[in-house]
Design an enzyme around this catalytic site. Structure first.
Site, PDB file in Angstrom:
ATOM      1  N   CYS A   2      42.349  68.890  -9.934  1.00 39.81           N
ATOM      2  CA  CYS A   2      43.746  68.456 -10.025  1.00 39.81           C
ATOM      3  C   CYS A   2      44.621  69.380  -9.197  1.00 39.81           C
ATOM      4  O   CYS A   2      44.326  70.552  -9.028  1.00 39.81           O
ATOM      5  CB  CYS A   2      44.284  68.445 -11.453  1.00 39.81           C
ATOM      6  N   ARG A  27      42.400  67.945  -3.975  1.00 39.14           N
ATOM      7  CA  ARG A  27      42.028  68.475  -5.289  1.00 39.14           C
ATOM      8  C   ARG A  27      41.751  67.368  -6.309  1.00 39.14           C
ATOM      9  O   ARG A  27      41.257  67.628  -7.399  1.00 39.14           O
ATOM     10  CB  ARG A  27      43.149  69.379  -5.823  1.00 39.14           C
ATOM     11  N   TRP A  74      42.115  64.751 -11.013  1.00 39.09           N
ATOM     12  CA  TRP A  74      40.656  64.567 -10.982  1.00 39.09           C
ATOM     13  C   TRP A  74      40.253  64.567 -12.450  1.00 39.09           C
ATOM     14  O   TRP A  74      40.319  65.597 -13.112  1.00 39.09           O
ATOM     15  CB  TRP A  74      39.996  65.719 -10.218  1.00 39.09           C
ATOM     16  N   ASN A 100      46.418  71.730 -14.668  1.00 36.56           N
ATOM     17  CA  ASN A 100      45.091  71.755 -14.039  1.00 36.56           C
ATOM     18  C   ASN A 100      44.240  72.721 -14.855  1.00 36.56           C
ATOM     19  O   ASN A 100      44.654  73.855 -15.066  1.00 36.56           O
ATOM     20  CB  ASN A 100      45.250  72.224 -12.576  1.00 36.56           C
ATOM     21  N   GLY A 101      43.081  72.263 -15.317  1.00 38.73           N
ATOM     22  CA  GLY A 101      42.236  73.147 -16.120  1.00 38.73           C
ATOM     23  C   GLY A 101      41.699  72.377 -17.307  1.00 38.73           C
ATOM     24  O   GLY A 101      41.799  71.137 -17.366  1.00 38.73           O
ATOM     25  N   GLU A 467      21.375  70.787   3.329  1.00 45.21           N
ATOM     26  CA  GLU A 467      22.783  70.579   3.655  1.00 45.21           C
ATOM     27  C   GLU A 467      22.997  69.177   4.248  1.00 45.21           C
ATOM     28  O   GLU A 467      23.953  68.489   3.894  1.00 45.21           O
ATOM     29  CB  GLU A 467      23.252  71.681   4.617  1.00 45.21           C
ATOM     30  N   LYS A 471      25.392  66.286   2.559  1.00 39.99           N
ATOM     31  CA  LYS A 471      26.477  65.597   3.285  1.00 39.99           C
ATOM     32  C   LYS A 471      26.321  64.087   3.151  1.00 39.99           C
ATOM     33  O   LYS A 471      27.280  63.373   2.891  1.00 39.99           O
ATOM     34  CB  LYS A 471      26.461  65.948   4.774  1.00 39.99           C
ATOM     35  N   GLU A 474      27.067  62.837  -0.599  1.00 40.80           N
ATOM     36  CA  GLU A 474      28.444  62.877  -1.090  1.00 40.80           C
ATOM     37  C   GLU A 474      29.368  61.935  -0.329  1.00 40.80           C
ATOM     38  O   GLU A 474      30.365  61.482  -0.866  1.00 40.80           O
ATOM     39  CB  GLU A 474      28.997  64.310  -1.105  1.00 40.80           C
ATOM     40  N   HIS A 490       3.563  67.723  -1.939  1.00 38.77           N
ATOM     41  CA  HIS A 490       3.361  68.098  -3.343  1.00 38.77           C
ATOM     42  C   HIS A 490       4.056  67.120  -4.301  1.00 38.77           C
ATOM     43  O   HIS A 490       4.278  67.446  -5.455  1.00 38.77           O
ATOM     44  CB  HIS A 490       3.847  69.528  -3.574  1.00 38.77           C
ATOM     45  N   LYS A 585      37.727  68.778  -3.730  1.00 43.39           N
ATOM     46  CA  LYS A 585      37.323  69.880  -2.859  1.00 43.39           C
ATOM     47  C   LYS A 585      37.213  71.200  -3.597  1.00 43.39           C
ATOM     48  O   LYS A 585      36.311  71.979  -3.378  1.00 43.39           O
ATOM     49  CB  LYS A 585      38.297  70.016  -1.691  1.00 43.39           C
TER      50      LYS A 585
HETATM   51  O1  M6R Z   1      35.016  76.099  -2.126  1.00 41.99           O
HETATM   52  P1  M6R Z   1      33.558  76.352  -2.300  1.00 41.99           P
HETATM   53  O2  M6R Z   1      32.888  76.737  -1.015  1.00 41.99           O
HETATM   54  O3  M6R Z   1      33.255  77.337  -3.382  1.00 41.99           O
HETATM   55  O4  M6R Z   1      32.939  74.965  -2.741  1.00 41.99           O
HETATM   56  C1  M6R Z   1      31.585  74.877  -3.074  1.00 41.99           C
HETATM   57  C2  M6R Z   1      31.145  73.436  -3.201  1.00 41.99           C
HETATM   58  O5  M6R Z   1      31.880  72.788  -4.191  1.00 41.99           O
HETATM   59  C3  M6R Z   1      31.280  72.675  -1.870  1.00 41.99           C
HETATM   60  O6  M6R Z   1      30.564  73.292  -0.846  1.00 41.99           O
HETATM   61  C4  M6R Z   1      30.796  71.234  -2.051  1.00 41.99           C
HETATM   62  O7  M6R Z   1      29.415  71.203  -2.252  1.00 41.99           O
HETATM   63  C5  M6R Z   1      31.187  70.389  -0.837  1.00 41.99           C
HETATM   64  N1  M6R Z   1      31.658  69.122  -1.286  1.00 41.99           N
HETATM   65  C6  M6R Z   1      30.055  70.166   0.104  1.00 41.99           C
HETATM   66  O8  M6R Z   1      30.417  69.394   1.198  1.00 41.99           O
END
Ligand code: M6R
Length: 590
Positions: A2, A27, A74, A100-101, A467, A471, A474, A490, A585
């Site tokens: 949020c 956020r 959020w 927020n929290g 990674e 990507k 998500e 395996h 984010k």
């Molecule tokens: O702000 P941060 O780097 O701590 O965030 C960590 C993860 O939440 C962040 O990398 C998340 O996995 C992204 N959506 C990946 O693209």
């Protein structure tokens, strides 16, 4: 997660709050709302959807008054619907609150209040509003009612409250959720991050946990937990408002991918003495643990290979959300490297707090200046890649890799050489972007309706496979798994069938032949092989050619095609890559 914002000044507040909220949408974007005080009334508009949708329906910027608060949500407690959207009010609509929290004891509090108060939402936040309402009945000023309320809350919060019974002020408090104050000329902001109001002011007061700010158009009074006034000067934040614009691109993600090569240059530009100092701390430590989440953790896994291969320094990488379970082994001889773009990820923050309490030295690798993590660390190394708005990490991931390269080279006492090599890489990588865009778009056309992707690689590039898969998941909502190529046999190979896409990251290094063999094993079971490599092989159904580089730099050579592939697949599937469903984010909840 949020995002919250509040503004008080001479001009109409709601348009200012709305503009700031659009910068906080990373956020959360489940719902949005704004409340203002005008003519002794709380005026409030909110709805589900992204800000542009809510604005289109209700003209949030039409609310009159020179004091307003706003929120992008959020969802944590309660589904995405209008009653659960913020701001929330008390029974009589005399106050408005954005939060927020997570209030951990909200159910208990709600049961206590339900007899006398009328609840309209399922949120934990509404409980706070009703508690403040009770205390305001004594005729107390808003800050006093908020203080009394805080005494009953367990959990985390950043919140801003306004009330018609004590108009002309915003009361803001924080605990374990980010909150900063912007100081302008006769106007003041409170917000989840400074980026939201940089257009108006770059003078920022960073609030600490358990502090309260009472903001009027006359100034800001800051108080600590004991109610004692705290004097803290505003500091200048160097980011520019313009850096957070799309710059003509359809999505922030594409713009931020394109900025990747430049990010190598900026991240490699560091104070050498500082980098050496941090590197020596790491080298001398009895134990080194890297804590991070998501993409930052994958960058850390690559860092781990670099430390080991270049500097013979073994370290461990722990998922920040699991960090607490390793706490018993931490002591004052431990260096904890916390990696986080936002510097606000709660899992990382909690781990760091714990490690710090046990005497560990904290080094952070962080992007957002003045973030909670940066302020909490003994030493911080900044990514210098500017604001990253798209929920998916792209240029920040590249910058994190660069910092790990710098540290590894510094440990070998070859920092200058490392900087030169890194800066020399960005040209070739830029070229690979232009070269591959068209073929990746065509590939997306071919594969967009596949249900599963598998990414394989070996050695230092194994984390690049993870990674790449993250990507894709998500952004396009296609199931994807990344793993060491040798691990496939395996178990996972059972899932390969006719046409299953397998992304084989096989640079022309010592891992090449073995990775190719593993790819052939999948091809024998019908896989469609996408080879990401600087060396051709006839088994590729599609070859994404990447620049040939020194072996240790291959993660930087393959990163852009992986990011672009996920981007084009998301676009082809009609998804918004900047705002993937269910994500935010900055993950400031546990
Ligand atoms: O702000 P941060 O780097 O701590 O965030 C960590 C993860 O939440 C962040 O990398 C998340 O996995 C992204 N959506 C990946 O693209």
């Amino acid at each position: 997660m949020c995002g919250i914002v509040g503004f008080i000044g001479k001009e109409q507040a709601s348009p200012v709050v709305l503009r700031a909220l659009t910068r906080l949408e990373y956020r959360g974007y489940d719902s949005a709302g704004v409340a203002s005080i005008y003519d002794n009334e709380i005026l409030l508009k909110k709805d589900v959807g992204k800000i542009a949708e809510v604005q289109g329906k209700y003209a949030l910027d039409g609310l009159p008054g020179n004091i307003a608060i706003g929120h992008v949500r959020w969802a944590t407690h309660g589904v995405v619907n209008v009653p659960n959207a913020h701001p929330h009010t008390d029974c009589e609509g005399k106050l408005a609150i954005v939060h927020n929290g997570i209030i951990e004891n909200y159910q208990e509090l709600r049961h206590q209040l339900e007899g006398e108060h009328h609840f309209v939402s399922e949120t934990d936040t509404e409980v706070i509003g009703h508690l403040i309402e009770s205390y305001m009945k004594n005729g107390d000023p808003l800050e006093k009612a908020v203080t009394a309320t805080l005494g009953q809350l367990e959990g985390s919060y950043a919140m801003a409250v306004i009330s018609v019974d004590d108009p002309g002020k915003i009361v803001a408090v924080r605990r374990s959720s980010p909150l900063v104050i912007g100081v302008g000329d006769g106007e003041y902001f409170v917000a989840s991050d400074a980026l939201s109001f940089l257009e108006k002011t770059n003078q920022v007061i960073f609030m600490e946990d358990d502090e309260m700010a009472v903001i009027t158009d006359d100034g800001v009074m800051l108080y600590n937990k004991k109610g004692k006034q705290v004097k803290r000067k505003a500091v200048k934040v160097e980011w520019e408002w313009d850096q957070a614009s799309k710059n003509g691109h359809d999505y922030f993600m594409l713009k931020e991918i394109i900025e990747g090569p430049e990010a190598i240059q900026s991240a490699a530009t560091q104070d050498k003495k500082h980098v050496m100092d941090v590197a020596m701390n790491i080298l001398r430590a009895k134990q080194v643990i890297i804590a991070a989440c998501g993409s930052s953790r994958y960058a850390a896994l690559i860092g781990r290979y670099l430390f080991s291969q270049l500097a013979s320094k073994f370290c461990d990488v722990v998922m920040a959300s699991e960090f607490q379970y390793f706490a018993s082994s931490i002591d004052k001889h431990t260096v904890v490297i916390a990696v986080s773009q936002s510097g606000e990820t709660l899992d990382v923050m909690e781990g760091v707090k714990l490690a710090k309490a046990k005497g560990a030295k904290i080094v952070s690798i962080v992007n957002v200046p003045g973030s909670s993590l940066a302020r909490m660390s003994h030493k911080a190394l900044y990514l210098n890649c500017g604001p990253e708005i798209c929920v998916a990490a792209t240029k920040s991931f590249i910058s994190q890799l660069v910092i790990f390269y710098l540290l590894a080279f510094a440990m070998m006492n070859k920092l200058d050489q490392g900087v030169k090599k890194l800066k020399g890489l960005s040209v070739g990588i830029n070229g690979s972007f232009a070269e591959n865009s068209q073929s990746l778009m065509t590939l997306a056309d071919k594969l967009y309706d596949q249900g599963n992707f598998y990414y394989i690689a070996r050695g230092i590039n194994f984390a690049m496979a993870s990674e790449g898969a993250l990507k894709l998941k998500e952004l396009s909502y296609i199931h994807a798994e990344g793993m060491p190529a040798g691990e496939l046999k395996h178990g996972t190979i059972a899932l390969i069938e006719e046409g299953t896409p397998v992304v084989a990251i096989c640079p022309n290094d010592e891992t090449y032949h073995e990775t190719i063999s593993n790819a052939i094993e999948t091809k024998a079971r019908g896989a469609f092989i996408i080879g990401i490599s600087d060396r051709y092989n006839e088994i590729y159904d599609e070859w994404i050619k990447v620049p040939e580089v020194e072996d240790i730099f291959y993660p930087l050579s393959v990163v852009l095609p992986l990011q672009l592939m996920a981007y084009y697949l998301a676009i082809r599937r009609g998804k918004d890559p900047d705002k993937p469903r269910n994500l935010a984010k900055s993950v400031t909840v546990k």
